[in-house]
Design a protein around this motif. Structure first.
Motif, PDB file in Angstrom:
ATOM      1  N   GLN A 167     -38.945 -31.993 -47.096  1.00  0.00           N
ATOM      2  CA  GLN A 167     -40.215 -31.330 -46.835  1.00  0.00           C
ATOM      3  C   GLN A 167     -40.439 -30.198 -47.825  1.00  0.00           C
ATOM      4  O   GLN A 167     -39.569 -29.341 -47.993  1.00  0.00           O
ATOM      5  CB  GLN A 167     -40.228 -30.778 -45.410  1.00  0.00           C
ATOM      6  N   GLY A 168     -41.583 -30.250 -48.462  1.00  0.00           N
ATOM      7  CA  GLY A 168     -41.954 -29.188 -49.400  1.00  0.00           C
ATOM      8  C   GLY A 168     -40.956 -29.019 -50.528  1.00  0.00           C
ATOM      9  O   GLY A 168     -40.791 -27.929 -51.053  1.00  0.00           O
ATOM     10  N   GLY A 215     -39.194 -28.883 -53.960  1.00  0.00           N
ATOM     11  CA  GLY A 215     -39.535 -28.691 -55.370  1.00  0.00           C
ATOM     12  C   GLY A 215     -38.295 -28.308 -56.138  1.00  0.00           C
ATOM     13  O   GLY A 215     -37.357 -27.738 -55.586  1.00  0.00           O
ATOM     14  N   CYS A 224     -37.308 -26.499 -59.798  1.00  0.00           N
ATOM     15  CA  CYS A 224     -37.784 -25.837 -61.010  1.00  0.00           C
ATOM     16  C   CYS A 224     -36.606 -25.609 -61.937  1.00  0.00           C
ATOM     17  O   CYS A 224     -35.585 -25.073 -61.525  1.00  0.00           O
ATOM     18  CB  CYS A 224     -38.420 -24.509 -60.640  1.00  0.00           C
ATOM     19  N   TRP A 259     -41.348 -27.500 -63.602  1.00  0.00           N
ATOM     20  CA  TRP A 259     -41.187 -28.092 -62.275  1.00  0.00           C
ATOM     21  C   TRP A 259     -41.025 -29.601 -62.427  1.00  0.00           C
ATOM     22  O   TRP A 259     -41.991 -30.311 -62.686  1.00  0.00           O
ATOM     23  CB  TRP A 259     -42.381 -27.767 -61.395  1.00  0.00           C
ATOM     24  N   ARG A 269     -42.138 -31.422 -57.370  1.00  0.00           N
ATOM     25  CA  ARG A 269     -42.966 -30.418 -56.737  1.00  0.00           C
ATOM     26  C   ARG A 269     -43.507 -30.940 -55.413  1.00  0.00           C
ATOM     27  O   ARG A 269     -44.008 -32.057 -55.353  1.00  0.00           O
ATOM     28  CB  ARG A 269     -44.135 -30.136 -57.680  1.00  0.00           C
ATOM     29  N   ASN A 270     -43.343 -30.134 -54.397  1.00  0.00           N
ATOM     30  CA  ASN A 270     -44.016 -30.378 -53.132  1.00  0.00           C
ATOM     31  C   ASN A 270     -43.865 -31.801 -52.599  1.00  0.00           C
ATOM     32  O   ASN A 270     -44.833 -32.476 -52.295  1.00  0.00           O
ATOM     33  CB  ASN A 270     -45.502 -30.060 -53.313  1.00  0.00           C
ATOM     34  N   TYR A 301     -42.874 -34.560 -49.927  1.00  0.00           N
ATOM     35  CA  TYR A 301     -42.615 -34.851 -48.527  1.00  0.00           C
ATOM     36  C   TYR A 301     -42.160 -36.291 -48.443  1.00  0.00           C
ATOM     37  O   TYR A 301     -42.831 -37.191 -48.934  1.00  0.00           O
ATOM     38  CB  TYR A 301     -43.881 -34.637 -47.684  1.00  0.00           C
ATOM     39  N   THR A 354     -37.391 -25.091 -53.821  1.00  0.00           N
ATOM     40  CA  THR A 354     -38.169 -24.806 -52.617  1.00  0.00           C
ATOM     41  C   THR A 354     -37.965 -25.947 -51.627  1.00  0.00           C
ATOM     42  O   THR A 354     -37.573 -27.042 -51.998  1.00  0.00           O
ATOM     43  CB  THR A 354     -39.673 -24.714 -52.931  1.00  0.00           C
ATOM     44  N   GLY A 355     -38.258 -25.666 -50.371  1.00  0.00           N
ATOM     45  CA  GLY A 355     -38.226 -26.695 -49.351  1.00  0.00           C
ATOM     46  C   GLY A 355     -36.821 -27.046 -48.901  1.00  0.00           C
ATOM     47  O   GLY A 355     -35.854 -26.397 -49.271  1.00  0.00           O
ATOM     48  N   GLU A 401     -44.730 -35.283 -58.573  1.00  0.00           N
ATOM     49  CA  GLU A 401     -45.255 -35.295 -57.218  1.00  0.00           C
ATOM     50  C   GLU A 401     -45.323 -36.726 -56.683  1.00  0.00           C
ATOM     51  O   GLU A 401     -45.481 -37.666 -57.443  1.00  0.00           O
ATOM     52  CB  GLU A 401     -46.657 -34.681 -57.192  1.00  0.00           C
TER      53      GLU A 401
END
Lengths: 303, 430
Positions: B16-17, B19, B21, B47, B50-51, B53, B87-88, B230
């Protein structure tokens, strides 16, 4: 530090496999096998003896027998070789094993540890030669070669006021302690330098240079006395040496001196010196492991 | 059953979410400066993912497709836990075995045997477990005596065999495969497919990564399409295939236009009274393109200009596959209703188009050679012959047939059952 030690324990099987594999690689491919860990220090010894005693005519003392000096040197070389080899190999180990670190979930802390263990085992294989030499000159055929003067000569070389004779004794029980402390320092440096090498590949080359400098800054081929004291012919007496401070900041000197006490003189090492070494080893280990732990998660991205 | 193994709820892999980098430094030493003296940033951010799910239920087979550089491999590293997301969060339930790349996770100096032990212990297997499975792994890999040689001496096929054997035999709950299967020979590929099918039947989870829609489609019910880090589309393979084609088409057009601009380096010869000025592939809407869809309408058009009078020119096209195989050739004269083109006059311009209701080529790269020959003589001579005048790509997402050509066909199965006088017939028109 604790997390890392725990992880090593959890991966002890992997660690064992790596050590076993490394020892095998050292000996299996070569026809001389295990003899190499004996031959290598002896050849080194012959070269240094030749250079320092025959060419440079360095005097250990008035009546030191060549055999005693050889044993004394060999003890130092064996310990130093294990240390130097581990430090330079561990520095590059993360880079060399990129394939494992980047492509599978791999406990990279195993890598410096296995190199250290493997070279300590290798050192253990070389030590019997030193002990054999001690036996030869202390109790065997070499002992009638005026053991008394010989050991006195070495005593002068060591510039210690204590009575030191070659021989076996209870202090040898300290050997595991010395090895454990050596391991602590070596692996600590290994963690520190291998991590640094991930960021800056020049580290590996710098370490190579540094190890050579360090070796000559440690009394391995020359007696400590020659650094500790300067003979002033004008005054006809000894003054404290100009570079004696090097001995006081060099942990490897403390370690090698303790090894010699224990291994060849059947003497207890200076507790103060050993204590200092233990402190330094612990500090380096703590520093190295915490730096490694902090950066470990980034290795797959950085390599 | 799809959800075997007693698992009825929860996800095998849940992201989830997510990412990732990367910090790109111009000089490696800058990384060290940043670490020692924080404050000023000396890096550029990139990145790679990214993001994202992604929810992979237990027992499913999920495909991840995307072009090279779309972030597939980075995503896999995050899912396997090799690398940590910036992230995530990523949650994985069960033992994961992965086959990320050729020879990944092998120590080149170790023998095949030692590498099996190494890999199995990395996957958390006990000594006894490894000993028990060892013979099966060796047998599956068919490496024979090579098992005791260092893997650095292995061929790429042997690497794949060893890698797949380990990954498939350690009994993982989740198997992640990154295109590695494309290397082995047909025999081994067949074995792998069988193993993967068994794996699915046992209710295990498979994540399969490829840039080839066809390969993913045959294996996976659920497909996620990645582009520029993505997940741009996920769903049933049919649903994703459309989006995938659209993007490949755009990208293919871009790539092939560049390729076609350089087409002047191919040979071109002829007497030159008439010149072929332009060769174009047209899509069903009549727009110029370099990417065509299998079984869509298409047309090839040339424009010409006559510099001198010409008695009897004939325009023709030859279609070739990128490896040089001659697929089809025709002209406007070899027809039941031929077009006789006579007496072109100097200064004249025009166009000649061949159109077809359905492009019967399957996935691949093809090229067009245009022929313009003078047929007024006994043996036709070249006026303007352009080798390799146009390169184009055919996309086929449906993968109904394999090979080079689509054959419109009808299938019939006729069964004679015991005790029934009339045969049971099943018929498929398309």
């Amino acid at each position: 530090m604790l997390a890392l030690t725990r992880s090593l324990w959890q991966n002890r099987r992997l660690l064992r496999d790596f050590v076993r594999r490394d020892l095998k690689a050292r000996y299996v491919g070569s026809s001389m096998g295990f003899f190499w860990s004996v031959i290598f220090p002896i050849v080194n010894l012959a070269v240094y003896m030749f250079v320092f005693r025959l060419i440079l005519k360095m005097r250990f003392s008035d009546s030191a027998s060549p055999g005693d000096v050889a044993i004394w040197m060999l003890a130092g070389i064996t310990v130093w070789a294990a240390f130097a080899e581990t430090v330079s190999r561990t520095t590059n180990t993360l880079v060399e094993n990129t394939n494992l670190i980047q492509k599978v979930v791999f406990p990279s802390e195993v890598l410096p540890a296995y190199l250290c263990i493997s070279s300590l085992i290798n050192m253990l294989i070389g030590l019997p030669i030193v002990l054999l030499g001690v036996w030869w000159f202390a109790y065997g055929p070499g002992s009638n070669f005026e053991t008394e003067t010989a050991s006195l000569a070495l005593q002068a070389a060591e510039s210690r006021p204590r009575d030191q004779t070659l021989g076996f004794g209870a202090p040898m029980l300290l050997l595991p302690v010395l090895m454990a402390l050596q391991a602590l320092l070596t692996v600590g440096l290994g963690y520190l330098l291998s991590t640094l090498n991930v960021f800056l590949r020049d580290t590996y080359h710098l370490v190579g240079v540094f190890i050579t400098v360090w070796m000559f800054a440690t009394p391995i081929f020359y007696p400590e006395r020659m650094v500790r004291w300067d003979y002033k012919p004008a005054l006809d007496r000894f003054e404290p040496g100009q570079y004696a401070w090097i001995l006081d900041v060099n942990p490897m000197h403390w370690l090698i001196k303790s090894y010699r006490d224990v291994l060849i003189f059947a003497d207890w090492p200076d507790p103060l010196m050993l204590g200092k070494f233990a402190l330094v080893a612990l500090a380096v280990f703590a520093l190295g492991t915490s730096f490694f732990q902090a950066q470990k998660a980034r290795f797959p991205d950085l390599l | 059953m799809a959800t075997g193994n007693g698992r009825t709820s929860g996800s095998a892999v849940f992201a989830q979410g997510v990412g990732k980098c990367y910090q790109l430094y111009d000089k490696p030493i800058h990384r060290l400066y940043d670490m020692l003296l924080p404050g000023k940033k000396r890096y550029r951010e990139f990145w790679a993912v990214r993001n994202v799910y992604l929810d992979v239920p237990h027992g499913s087979t999920v495909g991840i497709i995307g072009q090279n550089g779309a972030g597939k491999s980075t995503l896999l590293k995050l899912l396997t836990g090799i690398s940590r997301p910036t992230t995530g969060e990523v949650r994985v339930e069960g033992r994961v075995a992965s086959l990320l790349e050729l020879g990944a996770g092998f120590h080149p100096e170790f023998s095949g045997r030692e590498n099996i032990f190494l890999n199995c212990s990395l996957l958390g297997m006990s000594e006894a477990e490894i000993e028990e499975r060892f013979p099966r792994i060796v047998e599956f890999s068919e490496l024979g005596d090579f098992i005791d040689r260092p893997v650095k001496t292995y061929s790429s096929g042997m690497y794949v065999r060893l890698g797949f054997s380990v990954a498939a035999s350690v009994d993982p709950d989740i198997l992640i495969i990154d295109e590695a299967l494309s290397v082995g020979d047909e025999h081994f590929k067949g074995k792998c497919t069988n193993r993967l099918n068994e794996f699915q039947e046992q209710g295990k989870t498979t994540i399969f990564v490829s840039h080839d829609m066809g390969a993913v489609k045959t294996m996976c019910q659920w497909v996620a399409l990645m582009d520029a880090g993505e997940i741009v589309e996920q769903g049933t393979s049919e649903k994703v295939a459309d989006e995938y084609l659209k993007r490949s088409k755009a990208r293919g057009n871009e790539r092939l236009s560049a390729l076609n601009r350089g087409s002047s380096e191919y040979p071109r010869w002829g007497s030159g009274e008439v010149e072929v000025t332009e060769v174009t592939l047209l899509d069903p809407a009549g727009e110029p393109t370099h990417v065509a869809r299998s079984r869509d309408a298409f047309a090839i058009r040339v424009r010409y200009r006559a510099h001198q009078d010409c008695v009897e020119p004939v325009f023709g096209f030859g279609l070739y596959r990128s490896d040089g195989t001659y697929v089809n050739g025709s002209n406007h004269r070899w027809r039941e209703q031929p077009i006789e083109l006579r007496d072109l006059v100097a200064g004249e311009e025009g166009e000649v188009t061949m159109s077809a209701p359905s492009l019967q080529l399957l996935q691949g790269q093809y090229y067009v050679t245009t022929f313009l020959y003078d047929h007024s003589k006994a043996a036709p001579t070249a006026i303007d012959h352009r080798e390799h005048a146009l390169t184009f790509e055919v996309l086929d997402a449906e993968h109904l047939q394999h090979g080079m050509l689509f054959l419109p066909s009808r299938w019939t199965v006729r069964r004679t059952l015991p005790g029934r006088p009339d045969p049971v017939v099943e018929d498929s028109e398309a």
